[in-house]
Design an enzyme around this catalytic site. Structure first.
Site, PDB file in Angstrom:
ATOM      1  N   LYS A 191       0.849  -1.200   0.000  1.00  0.00           N
ATOM      2  CA  LYS A 191       0.000   0.000   0.000  1.00  0.00           C
ATOM      3  C   LYS A 191       0.885   1.250   0.000  1.00  0.00           C
ATOM      4  O   LYS A 191       1.471   1.619   1.004  1.00  0.00           O
ATOM      5  CB  LYS A 191      -0.910   0.035   1.234  1.00  0.00           C
ATOM      6  CG  LYS A 191      -1.993   1.096   1.081  1.00  0.00           C
ATOM      7  CD  LYS A 191      -2.366   1.805   2.344  1.00  0.00           C
ATOM      8  CE  LYS A 191      -1.485   2.937   2.736  1.00  0.00           C
ATOM      9  NZ  LYS A 191      -1.451   4.109   1.834  1.00  0.00           N
ATOM     10  N   GLU A 267      10.058   1.455  10.381  1.00  0.00           N
ATOM     11  CA  GLU A 267      11.061   2.454   9.959  1.00  0.00           C
ATOM     12  C   GLU A 267      10.390   3.810  10.109  1.00  0.00           C
ATOM     13  O   GLU A 267       9.593   4.214   9.260  1.00  0.00           O
ATOM     14  CB  GLU A 267      11.464   2.203   8.499  1.00  0.00           C
ATOM     15  CG  GLU A 267      12.101   0.843   8.248  1.00  0.00           C
ATOM     16  CD  GLU A 267      13.545   0.761   8.733  1.00  0.00           C
ATOM     17  OE1 GLU A 267      14.124   1.786   9.130  1.00  0.00           O
ATOM     18  OE2 GLU A 267      14.086  -0.359   8.736  1.00  0.00           O
ATOM     19  N   CYS A 301      13.754  11.016   6.437  1.00  0.00           N
ATOM     20  CA  CYS A 301      13.861  10.616   7.847  1.00  0.00           C
ATOM     21  C   CYS A 301      15.290  10.786   8.337  1.00  0.00           C
ATOM     22  O   CYS A 301      15.533  10.980   9.518  1.00  0.00           O
ATOM     23  CB  CYS A 301      13.428   9.162   7.997  1.00  0.00           C
ATOM     24  SG  CYS A 301      14.285   8.083   6.845  1.00  0.00           S
ATOM     25  N   GLU A 398      10.570  16.634  14.100  1.00  0.00           N
ATOM     26  CA  GLU A 398      11.117  16.395  12.773  1.00  0.00           C
ATOM     27  C   GLU A 398      10.662  17.557  11.877  1.00  0.00           C
ATOM     28  O   GLU A 398       9.458  17.756  11.683  1.00  0.00           O
ATOM     29  CB  GLU A 398      10.535  15.059  12.280  1.00  0.00           C
ATOM     30  CG  GLU A 398      11.209  14.499  11.084  1.00  0.00           C
ATOM     31  CD  GLU A 398      10.652  13.110  10.740  1.00  0.00           C
ATOM     32  OE1 GLU A 398       9.468  12.834  10.995  1.00  0.00           O
ATOM     33  OE2 GLU A 398      11.421  12.306  10.185  1.00  0.00           O
TER      34      GLU A 398
HETATM   35  P1  NAP Z   1       2.604   8.643   7.440  1.00  0.00           P
HETATM   36  O1  NAP Z   1       1.587   9.713   7.454  1.00  0.00           O
HETATM   37  O2  NAP Z   1       2.873   7.896   8.676  1.00  0.00           O
HETATM   38  O3  NAP Z   1       2.185   7.661   6.270  1.00  0.00           O
HETATM   39  C1  NAP Z   1       2.973   6.555   5.888  1.00  0.00           C
HETATM   40  C2  NAP Z   1       2.086   5.544   5.215  1.00  0.00           C
HETATM   41  O4  NAP Z   1       1.137   5.051   6.161  1.00  0.00           O
HETATM   42  C3  NAP Z   1       1.263   6.088   4.060  1.00  0.00           C
HETATM   43  O5  NAP Z   1       1.144   5.090   3.087  1.00  0.00           O
HETATM   44  C4  NAP Z   1      -0.067   6.370   4.714  1.00  0.00           C
HETATM   45  O6  NAP Z   1      -1.161   6.405   3.835  1.00  0.00           O
HETATM   46  C5  NAP Z   1      -0.170   5.187   5.645  1.00  0.00           C
HETATM   47  N1  NAP Z   1      -1.101   5.369   6.744  1.00  0.00           N
HETATM   48  C6  NAP Z   1      -1.417   6.507   7.395  1.00  0.00           C
HETATM   49  N2  NAP Z   1      -2.291   6.242   8.373  1.00  0.00           N
HETATM   50  C7  NAP Z   1      -2.547   4.909   8.351  1.00  0.00           C
HETATM   51  C8  NAP Z   1      -3.358   4.032   9.113  1.00  0.00           C
HETATM   52  N3  NAP Z   1      -4.089   4.462  10.130  1.00  0.00           N
HETATM   53  N4  NAP Z   1      -3.376   2.729   8.791  1.00  0.00           N
HETATM   54  C9  NAP Z   1      -2.626   2.266   7.778  1.00  0.00           C
HETATM   55  N5  NAP Z   1      -1.821   3.051   7.019  1.00  0.00           N
HETATM   56  C10 NAP Z   1      -1.776   4.358   7.309  1.00  0.00           C
HETATM   57  O7  NAP Z   1       4.019   9.200   6.977  1.00  0.00           O
HETATM   58  P2  NAP Z   1       4.346  10.074   5.717  1.00  0.00           P
HETATM   59  O8  NAP Z   1       3.948  11.468   6.016  1.00  0.00           O
HETATM   60  O9  NAP Z   1       3.835   9.442   4.468  1.00  0.00           O
HETATM   61  O10 NAP Z   1       5.927   9.931   5.659  1.00  0.00           O
HETATM   62  C11 NAP Z   1       6.781  10.741   6.364  1.00  0.00           C
HETATM   63  C12 NAP Z   1       7.292  10.037   7.607  1.00  0.00           C
HETATM   64  O11 NAP Z   1       7.946   8.832   7.235  1.00  0.00           O
HETATM   65  C13 NAP Z   1       8.338  10.850   8.339  1.00  0.00           C
HETATM   66  O12 NAP Z   1       8.122  10.807   9.717  1.00  0.00           O
HETATM   67  C14 NAP Z   1       9.639  10.137   7.979  1.00  0.00           C
HETATM   68  O13 NAP Z   1      10.659  10.318   8.925  1.00  0.00           O
HETATM   69  C15 NAP Z   1       9.198   8.725   7.892  1.00  0.00           C
HETATM   70  N6  NAP Z   1      10.151   7.936   7.104  1.00  0.00           N
HETATM   71  C16 NAP Z   1      10.927   7.028   7.763  1.00  0.00           C
HETATM   72  C17 NAP Z   1      11.874   6.287   7.047  1.00  0.00           C
HETATM   73  C18 NAP Z   1      12.752   5.303   7.749  1.00  0.00           C
HETATM   74  O14 NAP Z   1      13.300   4.429   7.067  1.00  0.00           O
HETATM   75  N7  NAP Z   1      12.920   5.360   9.058  1.00  0.00           N
HETATM   76  C19 NAP Z   1      11.987   6.461   5.669  1.00  0.00           C
HETATM   77  C20 NAP Z   1      11.178   7.387   5.039  1.00  0.00           C
HETATM   78  C21 NAP Z   1      10.249   8.113   5.772  1.00  0.00           C
HETATM   79  P3  NAP Z   1      -1.713   7.838   3.305  1.00  0.00           P
HETATM   80  O15 NAP Z   1      -0.676   8.352   2.416  1.00  0.00           O
HETATM   81  O16 NAP Z   1      -2.977   7.535   2.631  1.00  0.00           O
HETATM   82  O17 NAP Z   1      -1.897   8.695   4.527  1.00  0.00           O
END
Ligand code: NAP
Length: 494
Positions: A191, A267, A301, A398
């Protein structure tokens, strides 16, 4: 905003977007969502519609898991060499199609074309890496301590996995999970993020063309992630959740994953410190800072979030960094020469602006930037802040944008204490020429990764991941495949 000569035509943009199948991939079939609805994908540099994609609901997610579950036994038995060959062919196809896939990524995510090309190369490398790992899944045989029995330890695929990826690295976050799962012999429901589904859909086609059997990778795009994937987390056929995204969502998903005691990889977010000791090579530190801060417009991240610089160097470091960031060309990522694209949406820009305003209200000074960009799209000017108060939110949260807060430290101990004063623990960057100081810092830093005299750590051959609220589990390296295998021990009476 400086402008650059246009190289990509509107026709090329339309062609690359319309080449993507905007449907769900379930059991080898591309199909509309059972809901009959679609959601829109927009270009963050213009706010304009790019296309619509199928909007899956819980029934589609269940159908995807049905397909993954059906394909699992055959896929687990598929010869490892052939699993690796599929990844190898997909690696070659991605590299061959770099220009087209880069343009697609820039259109949906906003990063400059040069950065998209770099991500495509990075993403492809995970397939090359895991192509090799597929044939190195080893077990062990030993004589039991009493000398009578024999012990056999084997490693087997965990089974159907749910892979959830974020928008900031739309392709690499996919290949980092899919490569390992394919190599291990797991089937998947992937997804992608709502804002960037097109790269994952294009990736699914690449894998299909590389010979991945139907049902091994299923892709569901949705605008209602919680409602759509929720039922999968309660379904006993699902065995593994691998999530990359925010700590907040990761925590909620982990609670749900507890229901079936899923094997979980998380992650999550970061708050990376970037430490410059007084003996550091200032040129190298500034180069490293530009990379660690500005890669992906700061939407990484691993982005350096806080610059802790020895008091004697802090002013010069901030001025040099400001000179570099202030000279960067901001604009639509499709324009050749652009180095800073837009942020992903207005909410992201407002958050960055709020953190800068808060720091300034607490006494910080903007050496450069400190304001949103002009024109349409969600631009924010590259910014360096100095004299940042320890109370500033920018040091705690962040930032996820092109803002570099610089603070000064007096002693090595203060620098390490400040670096560890966060609930996150993904990566830290350290600049010093003193070996003792370098190892002191490496051992004391509470992070999963350290960059020593370099501003980037990501490497498909290395175990990527964090500690504390940055999560657990490792992606890439020899450890990456372990996330998709479980261990079976056989006690043998001869
Ligand atoms: P996010 O809002 O947590 O969303 C990540 C994914 O989860 C998206 O596909 C999102 O779908 C989905 N999602 C959101 N709510 C959900 C729920 N209740 N149930 C199931 N899936 C759900 O994060 P983001 O804004 O896309 O990404 C940025 C974050 O990712 C930052 O905090 C960054 O640090 C972190 N990140 C971490 C790494 C690592 O390797 N540590 C790498 C890259 C990014 P939708 O798009 O539809 O909301």
């Amino acid at each position: 905003m400086q402008s650059c000569g246009m190289r990509i035509t509107a026709d090329q943009e339309r062609a690359v977007v319309s080449s993507v199948r905007n449907e769900l991939l379930v059991g080898g079939q591309w199909r509309e969502a059972a809901t009959g609805t679609e959601f829109s994908v927009v270009d963050p540099a213009t706010g304009q519609l790019l296309c619509n994609v199928a909007d899956a609901g819980p029934d589609d997610a269940r159908a995807a898991l049905d397909a993954a579950d059906t394909a699992q036994p055959g896929w687990a038995a598929h010869p490892p060499r052939e699993r690796g060959e599929i990844l190898r062919r997909a690696y070659e196809a991605i590299v061959r199609r770099t220009e087209e896939l880069s343009l697609l990524m820039t259109l949906e995510m906003g990063k400059p074309l040069a950065e998209s090309r770099a991500e495509i190369a990075y993403a492809a490398e995970f397939f090359r890496w895991f192509a090799g790992e597929a044939v190195r899944i080893e077990g062990r045989y030993s004589v039991s301590p009493d000398g009578k029995g024999r012990m056999l330890v084997l490693r087997q695929p965990v089974g159907p996995c749910l892979l959830i990826t974020p928008w900031n690295f739309p392709m690499a976050m996919g290949t980092r999970k899919i490569g390992a799962a394919v190599a291990a012999g797991c089937t998947m429901v992937a997804k992608p993020a709502e804002q960037t589904p097109l790269s994952m859909l294009a990736l699914a086609r690449v894998l299909e063309e590389a010979g991945l059997p139907p049902g091994v990778l299923n892709v569901i795009t949705t605008s209602s992630p919680a409602e759509t994937v929720g039922p999968l987390l309660e379904d006993p056929r699902l065995r593994k959740l691998s999530f990359t995204g925010s700590t907040e969502v990761g925590r909620a998903l982990m609670a749900q994953a507890a229901h079936q005691l899923l094997k979980v990889s998380m992650e999550l977010g970061g708050n990376a410190p970037f430490i410059v000791f007084e003996d550091a090579d200032l040129d190298a530190a500034v180069d490293g800072a530009v990379l660690a801060k500005m890669r992906n417009i700061g939407e990484a991240c691993t982005a350096a979030n806080r610059f802790h610089v020895a008091a004697g160097l802090a002013g010069r470091f901030a001025d040099r960094l400001a000179g570099r960031l202030g000279a960067m060309v901001m604009g639509r990522g499709t324009e050749e020469g652009v180095e800073v694209g837009p942020l992903i949406d207005e909410e992201a820009r407002a958050k960055v602006a709020g953190l800068v305003d808060d720091a300034i209200a607490r006494g910080a000074k903007a050496v450069v930037g400190g304001r949103p960009g002009d024109g349409p799209g969600y631009f924010y000017a590259p910014t360096v802040l100095e004299d940042v108060s320890v109370e500033a939110l920018a040091l705690r949260e962040e930032i996820f944008g092109p803002v570099a807060p610089v603070t000064a430290f007096e002693s090595e101990e203060d620098a390490i204490a400040a670096a560890n004063d966060t609930s996150y623990g993904l990566v830290a960057y350290v600049f010093t020429k003193d070996l003792r100081r370098a190892f002191g810092a490496i051992e004391a830093l509470e992070t999963g990764m350290v960059g020593l005299n370099q501003g980037m750590v990501s490497n498909p051959a290395a175990p990527f991941g964090g500690v504390k609220l940055s999560g657990f589990g490792r992606e890439g390296g020899r450890e990456g495949i372990d996330e998709y295998l479980h261990t079976k021990y056989v006690a043998m009476n001869l």
